[in-house]
Design a protein around this motif. Structure first.
Motif, short mmCIF file in Angstrom:
data_model
loop_
_atom_site.label_atom_id
_atom_site.label_comp_id
_atom_site.label_asym_id
_atom_site.label_seq_id
_atom_site.Cartn_x
_atom_site.Cartn_y
_atom_site.Cartn_z
N TYR A 1 39.45 56.39 75.50
CA TYR A 1 38.31 56.02 74.53
C TYR A 1 37.97 55.01 74.80
CZ TYR A 1 38.63 59.63 70.98
OH TYR A 1 38.79 60.86 70.19
N GLN B 1 46.52 58.35 70.65
CA GLN B 1 45.23 59.17 70.48
C GLN B 1 44.15 58.53 71.14
OE1 GLN B 1 44.15 59.82 66.50
NE2 GLN B 1 45.04 57.91 65.88
N TRP B 2 44.01 57.16 71.07
CA TRP B 2 42.76 56.34 71.57
C TRP B 2 42.71 56.41 73.17
CZ3 TRP B 2 39.85 57.01 67.81
CH2 TRP B 2 40.20 57.08 66.67
N ARG C 1 43.02 63.99 78.36
CA ARG C 1 43.76 63.06 77.61
C ARG C 1 45.14 63.35 77.82
NH1 ARG C 1 42.08 62.78 72.06
NH2 ARG C 1 43.59 61.43 71.85
N LYS D 1 50.08 56.72 67.23
CA LYS D 1 48.94 56.39 66.74
C LYS D 1 48.05 55.92 67.87
CE LYS D 1 50.29 55.97 62.02
NZ LYS D 1 50.08 55.14 60.69
#
Length: 139
Positions: free
Chosen positions: A12, A8-9, A89, A5
């Motif tokens: 960012y 995904q950041w 990414r 989880k």
């Protein structure tokens, strides 16, 4: 599970609130199982209480750059902005499969001698230039 989880950041711009009330805003570069976090281009924001009644509370900003934050101090992480378009990414653009020999740096047959600068001069115990270099067999 948690790592999936968090992945995904990566890259960012995130806001991290820590136990003493400060907020750090930076680009999420890395994390680990303890939730230790590496942020780049980080700015610290902290609230300064008014000294007198009626005065508004101020916010002080400080530029920190790259920081490593101990996971024990992290209260929350909030996404502020997606990564810039030029940032990849993790896993994006990877091609799974066999590389061509040219991509591995093996072009044609093995050289007969070491490239210039890599072989010792013959006067220092190296083989004479006319002898071919022996390579170990491939694994």
């Amino acid at each position: 599970q948690k790592a999936g989880k968090m992945m995904q950041w990566i890259n960012y711009r995130v806001k991290v609130t820590i136990t003493d009330g400060r907020q750090m805003v930076g680009n999420l570069l890395a994390f680990d199982k303890h939730m230790n976090i590496v942020l780049s281009d980080t700015e610290e924001f902290r609230r300064i209480k008014a000294k007198r009644d009626g005065e508004p509370e101020r916010e002080q900003k400080r530029t920190l750059g790259m920081i490593l934050m101990r996971g024990e101090n992290v209260i929350s992480i909030t996404a502020e902005a997606p990564p810039p378009p030029q940032m990849r990414r993790p896993g994006e653009g990877l091609v799974i499969g066999r590389a061509k020999q040219e991509e591995k740096g093996i072009i044609g047959s093995a050289p007969k001698q070491a490239p210039a600068g890599l072989a010792p001069p013959p006067s220092l115990g190296g083989p004479p230039p006319e002898l071919p270099m022996k390579r170990p067999p491939p694994p």
